[in-house]
Motif scaffolding. Sequence first.
Motif, mmCIF file in Angstrom:
data_model
loop_
_atom_site.group_PDB
_atom_site.id
_atom_site.type_symbol
_atom_site.label_atom_id
_atom_site.label_comp_id
_atom_site.label_asym_id
_atom_site.label_seq_id
_atom_site.Cartn_x
_atom_site.Cartn_y
_atom_site.Cartn_z
ATOM 1 N N ASP A 111 1.081 -1.425 0.083
ATOM 2 C CA ASP A 111 -0.396 0.196 -0.216
ATOM 3 C C ASP A 111 0.360 1.659 0.458
ATOM 4 O OD1 ASP A 111 -1.056 2.441 1.185
ATOM 5 O OD2 ASP A 111 -3.375 0.866 2.115
ATOM 6 N N SER B 130 -0.376 6.625 -2.355
ATOM 7 C CA SER B 130 -1.456 6.981 -1.761
ATOM 8 C C SER B 130 -1.841 8.384 -1.075
ATOM 9 C CB SER B 130 -1.081 6.192 -0.812
ATOM 10 O OG SER B 130 -1.716 5.135 -0.503
ATOM 11 N N PRO B 131 -1.710 9.602 -3.000
ATOM 12 C CA PRO B 131 -2.103 10.831 -2.357
ATOM 13 C C PRO B 131 -3.857 10.734 -1.891
ATOM 14 C CG PRO B 131 -2.344 10.109 -4.667
ATOM 15 C CD PRO B 131 -1.230 8.982 -3.571
ATOM 16 N N ASN B 132 -4.092 12.208 -1.682
ATOM 17 C CA ASN B 132 -5.475 12.645 -1.893
ATOM 18 C C ASN B 132 -6.004 13.392 -2.520
ATOM 19 O OD1 ASN B 132 -4.858 11.478 1.257
ATOM 20 N ND2 ASN B 132 -4.225 13.198 1.773
ATOM 21 N N HIS C 197 4.850 12.237 -0.431
ATOM 22 C CA HIS C 197 4.080 11.069 -1.520
ATOM 23 C C HIS C 197 4.770 10.630 -2.747
ATOM 24 C CE1 HIS C 197 -0.217 12.919 -0.389
ATOM 25 N NE2 HIS C 197 -0.024 11.743 0.243
ATOM 26 N N HIS D 260 -3.801 3.445 -2.354
ATOM 27 C CA HIS D 260 -5.135 3.830 -1.034
ATOM 28 C C HIS D 260 -5.304 5.344 -1.404
ATOM 29 C CE1 HIS D 260 -7.235 2.208 3.122
ATOM 30 N NE2 HIS D 260 -7.300 3.454 2.754
ATOM 31 N N TYR E 142 -10.889 7.917 8.764
ATOM 32 C CA TYR E 142 -9.817 6.990 8.820
ATOM 33 C C TYR E 142 -9.584 5.807 8.815
ATOM 34 C CZ TYR E 142 -4.871 7.504 6.857
ATOM 35 O OH TYR E 142 -3.608 6.915 6.465
ATOM 36 N N ASP F 254 -9.351 2.373 7.432
ATOM 37 C CA ASP F 254 -7.858 0.886 6.937
ATOM 38 C C ASP F 254 -8.668 -0.351 7.779
ATOM 39 O OD1 ASP F 254 -5.815 1.816 6.113
ATOM 40 O OD2 ASP F 254 -5.690 3.661 7.335
ATOM 41 N N TYR G 252 2.765 -1.279 4.231
ATOM 42 C CA TYR G 252 2.019 0.131 4.136
ATOM 43 C C TYR G 252 3.510 1.077 4.483
ATOM 44 C CZ TYR G 252 -2.222 -1.533 5.901
ATOM 45 O OH TYR G 252 -3.452 -2.677 6.001
ATOM 46 N N THR H 12 4.455 4.617 4.148
ATOM 47 C CA THR H 12 4.288 5.981 4.685
ATOM 48 C C THR H 12 5.144 6.649 5.757
ATOM 49 O OG1 THR H 12 2.633 6.087 7.801
ATOM 50 C CG2 THR H 12 2.008 5.606 5.070
ATOM 51 N N GLN I 274 2.527 8.608 10.699
ATOM 52 C CA GLN I 274 1.707 8.162 10.538
ATOM 53 C C GLN I 274 1.302 6.447 11.610
ATOM 54 O OE1 GLN I 274 -1.054 7.078 7.887
ATOM 55 N NE2 GLN I 274 0.119 9.366 6.719
ATOM 56 N N PHE J 115 -0.781 3.524 12.660
ATOM 57 C CA PHE J 115 -0.768 1.617 12.270
ATOM 58 C C PHE J 115 -0.788 1.139 13.196
ATOM 59 C CE2 PHE J 115 -0.227 4.365 7.637
ATOM 60 C CZ PHE J 115 -0.898 3.119 7.158
HETATM 61 N N1 ARG Z 1 -3.718 9.868 1.799
HETATM 62 C C1 ARG Z 1 -2.481 9.382 2.871
HETATM 63 C C2 ARG Z 1 -2.142 10.264 3.234
HETATM 64 O O1 ARG Z 1 -1.671 10.915 2.307
HETATM 65 C C3 ARG Z 1 -2.051 7.631 3.355
HETATM 66 C C4 ARG Z 1 -3.051 6.536 2.697
HETATM 67 C C5 ARG Z 1 -2.040 5.288 3.615
HETATM 68 N N2 ARG Z 1 -2.355 3.962 3.286
HETATM 69 C C6 ARG Z 1 -3.646 3.668 4.392
HETATM 70 N N3 ARG Z 1 -3.787 2.369 3.691
HETATM 71 N N4 ARG Z 1 -3.326 4.963 5.410
HETATM 72 O O2 ARG Z 1 -1.411 10.530 4.562
#
Ligand code: ARG
Length: 602
Positions: free
Chosen positions: A139, A142-144, A153, A179, A334, A338, A360, A362, A366, A370
């Motif tokens: 995973d 995973s940008p927003n 990212h 994601h 969030y 997950d 994962y 990141t 985070q 996790f």
């Molecule tokens: N979208 C999240 C961010 O920009 C990262 C996601 C990571 N993956 C997950 N399964 N939470 O910080």
Amino acid sequence: MLRLALTLEARLRAAMERAFPEAANEAAAAGRPLDPQLAPASKPEFGDFQANGALPLARPLAQPPRRIAEAILAELHADPEFAELCLDPQIAGPGFINLTIRPERLISEVAARLADPRLGVPPAAATADGAAPPPVIVDFSSPNIAKEMHVGHLRSTIIGDSLARVLEFRGHPVLRLNHVGDWGTQFGMLITHLKQVAPEALEHPDAVDLGDLVAFYRQAKQRFDADEAFQAASREEVVRLQAGDPLSLQAWALLCDQSRREFQTIYDRLDIRLEERGESFYNPYLQAVVDDLRRAGLLVIDAGAGCVFLEGVSGKDGNPLPLIVQKSDGGFNYATTDLAAIRYRFAAAPEGDGARRVIYVTDAGQASHFAAVFQVARRAGWVPEGGRLEHVPFGLVQGDDGKKLKTRSGDTVRLRDLLDEAVERAEADLRRRLAEEGRSEDEAFISHVATTVGLAAVKYADLSTNRITNYQFSFDRMLALSGNTAPYLLYAVVRIAGIARKGGEPSTAGSLVFTEPQEWALVRELLRLDAVIMEVEEELLPNRLCSYLFELSQVFNRFYDQVPVLKAPEPARSSRLALCRLTADTLKLGLGLLGIPTLERM
Ligand code: ARG
């Protein structure tokens, strides 16, 4: 060398068991068979390996460790299989056993690799019943949606891609999951803004280009913060979206689509493949998460919110911290998403992915998210026996000044601009070098080399630092031709390609003959590849692979600078050309696993 090491370990263990049968029986009964403690030699003059297993036996056997080592040696002397593998072992220090692999065994390993496209890296073991191995999920990226895809990212994208490549090369089916943050309350405000500034977008989605979605997000946010009516409209919009109102969904899809196109240009440039499975994918499973947790007796309603209290994690007041899975307004967050993702990823197909390992990638920020989510998933029973959940954290990207990376005007750096600049600088460096060397090359060559080197430099700089630490982004450093950089490694490959052009194919008729210490050093370095890759697969640290490739290039350069190759008489010439070829193949394979293509000329 991995297979040799495993055989050696087995021979040593057998020798220990013969020398000390009682201790061996006791150890086996306790489920811990005697351990020869085989490790790479600490210095080349000590041979290839050392076995330290005599030392921990000293106390239970009440004997000096050197005597124990001697007894093990006596058994090894009587073992023909060991004798075929190693030269006479030596005892050193308090009772270490130094081991040197027979040169002819090293040579046959080299010969085997010259004919093996996997260069000696074993494919992941098949499952006992012959079924396809379960997928590993990575995973990453995973940008927003509608937000900046920022350097964090980018790190996730580069590291995640490299881990996926290593796992794929080992033969695991890998699901590369993006994601994407494509769901949440921010869409209320985005859609409300969209409906007001570009209502036509909903009729003809293709006719509208919202342009810079990040700016669009900022405008929407500004209005949201300033205007109460807008806020109220946005909240209603969220409710409509969650209820599946067609117009709201259409607006949502439009925003996602435009973001996606932006992201895709970056992935295309970096040659990165990802399967998008955004947060919204898990919407149908969110309620089941809460229901499962309730059934498992883990759910506690605290101040109206559904929570699970974490074991071993307490707040400042000393009370256990909760993980909120359902807000007091009934909404999910969030963490709920997950949890639903973990539940889905481990569930057997076709209801889920049937994975056994989920990784994962990141930023380290985070980590507690996790840790909490992993704990709750395990307690809920969603993680099967042996199932692995791993967070691969990384540090911040900093500018030259040690602060968060920013443009000169203080804005966040756009990825597109960052990649452009890397390529432009690589091109300027290249043109300067060509002029110095009096070479003339056509524009297609220049553009190809500059693009390859520029993007490789960005990737390699990221991968080669220990990912846990913050890393200072510096174009000058990453593009330098010397040091642990992409250009240095690419140059080593180019150098060998040049040797091969002049040297022709090494004659494979004769057998390999090595006489010089520089040759043996290179042989030993080449044979480390398999162990390094297995280590990256286990520990998920691509910088180990980078260090290895860098060391290999250095050992190679020492060899090539000190030992004649093209002018050497046969059979040395062919043997050395074969080492050159294997070095190039190893570098290409290794760089390929980092997502970096190589060049024949630069
Ligand atoms: N979208 C999240 C961010 O920009 C990262 C996601 C990571 N993956 C997950 N399964 N939470 O910080």
